[in-house]
Write a protein that holds these residues in place. Structure first.
Motif, PDB file in Angstrom:
ATOM      1  N   HIS A  62       0.857  -1.192   0.000  1.00  0.00           N
ATOM      2  CA  HIS A  62       0.000   0.000   0.000  1.00  0.00           C
ATOM      3  C   HIS A  62       0.893   1.241   0.000  1.00  0.00           C
ATOM      4  O   HIS A  62       2.079   1.163   0.308  1.00  0.00           O
ATOM      5  CB  HIS A  62      -0.875   0.014   1.269  1.00  0.00           C
ATOM      6  CG  HIS A  62      -1.959  -1.014   1.256  1.00  0.00           C
ATOM      7  ND1 HIS A  62      -1.921  -2.116   2.056  1.00  0.00           N
ATOM      8  CD2 HIS A  62      -3.081  -1.113   0.531  1.00  0.00           C
ATOM      9  CE1 HIS A  62      -3.000  -2.852   1.832  1.00  0.00           C
ATOM     10  NE2 HIS A  62      -3.714  -2.262   0.900  1.00  0.00           N
ATOM     11  N   ASP A 108      -4.022   4.104   2.128  1.00  0.00           N
ATOM     12  CA  ASP A 108      -4.325   2.673   2.070  1.00  0.00           C
ATOM     13  C   ASP A 108      -4.676   2.200   0.663  1.00  0.00           C
ATOM     14  O   ASP A 108      -5.271   1.131   0.492  1.00  0.00           O
ATOM     15  CB  ASP A 108      -5.452   2.340   3.062  1.00  0.00           C
ATOM     16  CG  ASP A 108      -5.012   2.602   4.492  1.00  0.00           C
ATOM     17  OD1 ASP A 108      -3.863   2.225   4.824  1.00  0.00           O
ATOM     18  OD2 ASP A 108      -5.772   3.227   5.253  1.00  0.00           O
ATOM     19  N   TRP A 148      -3.720   0.969  -3.279  1.00  0.00           N
ATOM     20  CA  TRP A 148      -2.659   0.253  -3.982  1.00  0.00           C
ATOM     21  C   TRP A 148      -2.061   1.194  -5.026  1.00  0.00           C
ATOM     22  O   TRP A 148      -2.784   2.019  -5.597  1.00  0.00           O
ATOM     23  CB  TRP A 148      -3.213  -0.969  -4.708  1.00  0.00           C
ATOM     24  CG  TRP A 148      -3.772  -2.032  -3.816  1.00  0.00           C
ATOM     25  CD1 TRP A 148      -5.090  -2.358  -3.666  1.00  0.00           C
ATOM     26  CD2 TRP A 148      -3.048  -2.890  -2.943  1.00  0.00           C
ATOM     27  NE1 TRP A 148      -5.214  -3.370  -2.758  1.00  0.00           N
ATOM     28  CE2 TRP A 148      -3.986  -3.719  -2.292  1.00  0.00           C
ATOM     29  CE3 TRP A 148      -1.696  -3.036  -2.636  1.00  0.00           C
ATOM     30  CZ2 TRP A 148      -3.610  -4.685  -1.358  1.00  0.00           C
ATOM     31  CZ3 TRP A 148      -1.326  -3.995  -1.715  1.00  0.00           C
ATOM     32  CH2 TRP A 148      -2.269  -4.810  -1.088  1.00  0.00           C
ATOM     33  N   TRP A 199      -3.256  -6.740  -5.390  1.00  0.00           N
ATOM     34  CA  TRP A 199      -2.537  -5.519  -5.757  1.00  0.00           C
ATOM     35  C   TRP A 199      -2.222  -5.458  -7.245  1.00  0.00           C
ATOM     36  O   TRP A 199      -1.878  -4.414  -7.773  1.00  0.00           O
ATOM     37  CB  TRP A 199      -1.230  -5.419  -4.964  1.00  0.00           C
ATOM     38  CG  TRP A 199      -0.395  -6.670  -5.026  1.00  0.00           C
ATOM     39  CD1 TRP A 199      -0.434  -7.711  -4.150  1.00  0.00           C
ATOM     40  CD2 TRP A 199       0.575  -7.020  -6.009  1.00  0.00           C
ATOM     41  NE1 TRP A 199       0.455  -8.681  -4.523  1.00  0.00           N
ATOM     42  CE2 TRP A 199       1.097  -8.280  -5.658  1.00  0.00           C
ATOM     43  CE3 TRP A 199       1.082  -6.373  -7.149  1.00  0.00           C
ATOM     44  CZ2 TRP A 199       2.084  -8.925  -6.407  1.00  0.00           C
ATOM     45  CZ3 TRP A 199       2.057  -7.006  -7.886  1.00  0.00           C
ATOM     46  CH2 TRP A 199       2.544  -8.272  -7.515  1.00  0.00           C
TER      47      TRP A 199
END
Lengths: 258, 339
Positions: A94, A131, A133, B330
């Motif tokens: 993050h 927080d 990505w 991610w």
């Protein structure tokens, strides 16, 4: 405490695949005072990035040395954090964890680490994205993450290798302002590699000019700040531009034609 | 654009997303329906496979009817499950141990409990059911694949830090990697015998997944951008912190994708080794029915068992997809890989 950075007779020779030796850096010698904003300018392939990589400790010099204060640079370290041209933000962490990376590696206690991270998140305007990505951010925001991560480790010297080269004009101008604000606040020494003369005029106290790996000129940029369009159009600024172009072997007509 | 318009656009996007998800499930159900229709058509009297392929309902009924205990197996076979100890309800360690290591060795005092062999007639009914055999196969393959994955990743990633490991392991892996792994299966059975499944079924699955995961983890680590590693170094990263925060998370998408491929192959490989001679397991059941293909219920049994492993592989892969999607949330490519 900031330290003087001294380049002493720096040579960097590479062997080309053909077996030919290429002098990426030739006897480069100069000194940078603490808190200076230095732009290294030159054409592509003339040694700018090599100079920065040797200073970062990612590339050993063939001869000569770089000293940070009394210490000879012998490898990479957090005292010379670097922001790269390509996207080097860790995509699996993050935004907050990216900024914390160096602090974690240095085993900074959790509370202190969180407080430092919060400060730099705020400084680059990314508190609301802590927080997120990296893939959820724009290119300019990712550069801000990289900048905050470099600032957070507390290095005296920040190295920047054409960090805004891939961004559009407006994002680049915005990041120039962010960078200058951080520089004024922290008084860190900044080495900024660019081939964009206008960018150098906006940012630098001093321009180091490299051509074929040699230091061909060391130009002080004594223009008033902030350096808006009027300042950049002043006679002094035009003179500096002409000097740089002359050293690079580019005529004004060629420069205008791009 | 007003704020109401923005909300409307977002609501529409959410609706579209929900629609796509429902469509994905419908496509899956449609695919399964097509499979059963094709199966049913092949089992019709007009089909050239009429004698080989039973109707789906017959196979399902046979499978469920023989799952807990199988009177058909008890009546027809003198040999059912010598590796399975009858007191499994009270001694699970002996039960699992004997089914993995082999009854011969556990009965020689390696594990606690009564080591005496039990006469066939006194074996509990459960020994004749499919469930215990299938569970043993699943455990063997999962343990083998997990062991192989851990070994492969450890060797693969450490070979980047210690070049000597790569110098030793790469030629070996390349040599065995070029030979189809199914060729190695009979040799494992011949070398290690049928009495030690840990060396045959699990050994071969471990060996196969180690090879695959070695290559996948090396390639995954090599694909991490040099710029990212250099950036970590200039931020003060030590080799340890770079391994923990850069290499480990950065290699997850490729390693996870590799594990899916390895596990898909492991199901086939594990069952194949059991068919070649192991005395307990789903492959052993297939082997028994294969010899009795003339019996009326044999096609149903074979098709049911083979379909079970197909469905099992699909279900486990589905669970893996969910886990991989979480671990690689991610990454866009990781998310795509998990789809």
């Amino acid at each position: 405490m900031s330290k003087v950075v001294s380049f002493e007779g720096l040579w960097c020779v590479f062997e080309h695949r053909s077996g030919q030796l290429v002098n990426a850096l030739q006897d480069v010698t100069f000194k940078v005072e603490p808190g200076e904003f230095v732009c290294v300018v030159g054409r592509s392939g003339h040694g700018k990035t090599t100079l920065l990589r040797v200073l970062a400790g990612l590339q050993p010099p063939t001869a000569g040395q770089i000293q940070l204060g009394e210490t000879v640079v012998s490898g990479p370290g957090a005292d010379r954090a670097m922001v790269f041209q390509q996207d080097t933000v860790f995509p699996w962490l993050h935004v907050r964890e990216n900024i914390e990376f160096g602090l974690r590696a240095m085993k900074v206690p959790t509370e202190e680490r969180e407080s430092i991270t919060a400060h730099w998140l705020d400084a680059v305007g990314l508190t609301d994205f802590a927080d997120s990505w990296p893939r959820e951010l724009s290119g300019g925001m990712r550069k801000r993450v990289a900048l905050a991560a470099a600032m957070a480790v507390g290095s005296d010297v920040i190295l920047m290798d054409e960090p805004f080269g891939s961004l559009d004009y407006f994002t680049r101008r915005n990041l120039h302002e962010v960078l200058l604000d951080l520089w004024r606040e922290t008084k860190k020494t900044i080495f900024f590699v660019t081939h964009d003369i206008e960018e150098a005029l906006i940012l630098a106290d001093r321009v180091i000019l490299l051509a074929e790996g040699k230091l061909v000129d060391d130009i002080p940029v004594q223009l008033s700040r902030p350096r808006d369009e009027d300042v950049r159009a002043s006679t002094d600024a035009v003179d500096i531009t002409k000097t740089i172009l002359a050293h690079l072997g580019i005529t004004e007509e060629e420069a205008i034609q791009g | 654009m007003t704020s109401t318009d923005v909300l409307d656009v977002r609501a529409r996007a959410k609706r579209e997303q929900r629609k796509r998800r429902i469509l994905n499930v419908l496509y899956l159900l449609f695919g399964m329906l097509l499979f059963f229709v094709a199966w049913w058509l092949l089992s019709l009297e007009a089909s050239p496979f009429y004698y080989d392929i039973p109707p789906p309902i017959d196979a399902i009924q046979h499978f469920l009817g023989n799952l807990g205990t199988s009177s058909e197996m008890r009546a027809k076979f003198v040999h059912a499950c010598p590796d399975l100890h009858p007191d499994r309800a009270t001694n699970w360690l002996r039960q699992v141990g004997s089914s993995l290591i082999g009854y011969k060795y556990t009965n020689e005092g390696l594990l606690p409990g009564d080591p005496r062999p039990i006469p066939l007639g006194q074996l509990p009914e459960g020994c004749y059911g499919y469930a215990i055999h299938l569970v043993v196969t699943i455990i063997r393959i999962l343990i083998g694949a997990t062991l192989g994955t851990v070994l492969g990743i450890t060797i693969g990633l450490s070979s980047l830090v210690f070049p000597k490991v790569a110098q030793v392991f790469t030629p070996v892996a390349s040599f065995f990697g070029t030979a189809p792994i199914f060729i190695a299966a009979p040799f494992f059975v011949i070398w290690f015998g049928v009495e030690v499944p840990i060396m045959t079924t699990m050994g071969l699955v471990t060996f196969y997944t180690t090879l695959l995961m070695y290559f996948f983890s090396r390639r995954a680590a090599e694909n991490i951008s040099v710029g990212i590693v250099e950036s970590a170094l200039t931020l003060g990263g030590s080799p340890r912190s770079i391994f923990r925060w850069v290499y480990l998370p950065g290699t997850v998408p490729e390693i996870a994708g590799g594990f899916r491929i390895a596990l898909a192959g492991a199901w086939g490989l594990g069952v194949l080794v059991e068919v070649l001679g192991i005395q307990v397991g789903g492959g052993h059941l297939i082997d028994i029915w294969r010899f009795l293909i003339g019996l009326i219920e044999a096609p149903s049994a074979l098709v049911a068992l083979i379909t079970f492993f197909g469905v099992l592989a699909v279900v486990v892969d589905g669970i893996l997809v969910v886990i991989i999607r979480f671990l690689t949330r991610w990454s866009e490519s990781g998310r795509r890989l998990g789809l």
